[in-house]
Design a protein around this motif. Structure first.
Motif, PDB file in Angstrom:
ATOM      1  N   VAL A 194       0.853  -1.185   0.000  1.00 13.15           N
ATOM      2  CA  VAL A 194       0.000   0.000   0.000  1.00 13.15           C
ATOM      3  C   VAL A 194       0.885   1.230   0.000  1.00 13.15           C
ATOM      4  CG1 VAL A 194      -1.596   1.377   1.398  1.00 13.15           C
ATOM      5  CG2 VAL A 194      -1.897  -1.089   1.262  1.00 13.15           C
ATOM      6  N   ARG A 195       0.487   2.223  -0.774  1.00 13.53           N
ATOM      7  CA  ARG A 195       1.119   3.541  -0.693  1.00 13.53           C
ATOM      8  C   ARG A 195       0.047   4.520  -0.227  1.00 13.53           C
ATOM      9  NH1 ARG A 195       5.113   5.645  -4.983  1.00 13.53           N
ATOM     10  NH2 ARG A 195       6.455   4.479  -3.549  1.00 13.53           N
ATOM     11  N   LEU A 196       0.294   5.113   0.934  1.00 15.57           N
ATOM     12  CA  LEU A 196      -0.593   6.113   1.499  1.00 15.57           C
ATOM     13  C   LEU A 196       0.109   7.463   1.428  1.00 15.57           C
ATOM     14  CD1 LEU A 196      -3.201   6.815   3.068  1.00 15.57           C
ATOM     15  CD2 LEU A 196      -1.921   6.334   5.176  1.00 15.57           C
ATOM     16  N   ASN A 197      -0.555   8.434   0.799  1.00 17.45           N
ATOM     17  CA  ASN A 197      -0.013   9.783   0.677  1.00 17.45           C
ATOM     18  C   ASN A 197      -0.818  10.711   1.567  1.00 17.45           C
ATOM     19  OD1 ASN A 197       1.837   9.201  -1.593  1.00 17.45           O
ATOM     20  ND2 ASN A 197      -0.075   8.818  -2.674  1.00 17.45           N
ATOM     21  N   GLN A 220       6.326  -4.534   6.764  1.00 17.64           N
ATOM     22  CA  GLN A 220       7.478  -3.676   6.503  1.00 17.64           C
ATOM     23  C   GLN A 220       6.972  -2.341   5.980  1.00 17.64           C
ATOM     24  OE1 GLN A 220       9.252  -6.355   3.694  1.00 17.64           O
ATOM     25  NE2 GLN A 220      10.857  -6.912   5.147  1.00 17.64           N
ATOM     26  N   PHE A 221       7.644  -1.260   6.367  1.00 13.08           N
ATOM     27  CA  PHE A 221       7.196   0.035   5.908  1.00 13.08           C
ATOM     28  C   PHE A 221       8.373   0.975   5.696  1.00 13.08           C
ATOM     29  CE2 PHE A 221       7.011  -0.118  10.523  1.00 13.08           C
ATOM     30  CZ  PHE A 221       7.789   0.967  10.885  1.00 13.08           C
ATOM     31  N   THR A 222       8.134   1.939   4.830  1.00 14.70           N
ATOM     32  CA  THR A 222       9.067   3.045   4.649  1.00 14.70           C
ATOM     33  C   THR A 222       8.243   4.322   4.743  1.00 14.70           C
ATOM     34  OG1 THR A 222       8.834   3.068   2.241  1.00 14.70           O
ATOM     35  CG2 THR A 222      10.646   1.764   3.147  1.00 14.70           C
ATOM     36  N   VAL A 223       8.884   5.363   5.224  1.00 14.60           N
ATOM     37  CA  VAL A 223       8.224   6.642   5.418  1.00 14.60           C
ATOM     38  C   VAL A 223       9.115   7.715   4.826  1.00 14.60           C
ATOM     39  CG1 VAL A 223       7.419   8.286   7.136  1.00 14.60           C
ATOM     40  CG2 VAL A 223       7.145   5.842   7.540  1.00 14.60           C
TER      41      VAL A 223
END
Length: 137
Positions: free
Chosen positions: A25-28, A93-96
């Protein structure tokens, strides 16, 4: 709330809002009015690689968690940011990535001072060029 707790809230909210299986998922997020207002959008990939629009009908706890993430950064003395991109995998896993977008800030300043949409379009085009020209870049 700790940063990890914020990501847990977001992961739970995203998992609850997506009706199907997903891989990433990409959340903006765009922060307006110094983080008091928040605009969200996003997409996700299905296991078959189809790109789907992410509903942003999040529970209030999730939107507050994104705002708290913004406040963590601000109180830590990090450089100003008004955009946030979160990539989250189904495995957790996530990136910010926080960034600054001057056009967003200029628009926010204009409307917070009572400016109109017609005025903003003229200002925006004078400063940043016609929207059609930017789409081809």
């Amino acid at each position: 709330m700790t940063t990890n707790e914020i990501y847990d809230v977001l992961t739970d909210a995203i998992s609850a809002i997506i009706p199907d299986e997903w891989t990433i998922v990409r959340l903006n997020a765009q922060f307006l009015s110094d983080g008091l207002d928040l605009e969200l959008d996003g997409h996700y990939l299905t296991p078959t690689g189809e790109l789907e629009v992410l509903s942003t009908d999040f529970p209030e706890e999730a939107t507050e968690a994104v705002q708290e993430l913004y406040l963590h950064r601000k109180t830590a003395g990090e450089p100003p940011a008004n955009r946030l991109q979160i990539d989250l995998t189904a495995q957790g896993q996530f990136t910010v990535e926080f960034s600054w977008d001057q056009e967003i800030q200029d628009e926010d300043d204009h409307f917070s001072k009572g400016g109109t949409a017609k005025e903003w379009i003229a200002i925006r085009e004078a400063k940043y060029g016609p929207i059609d020209d930017q789409a081809s870049e």
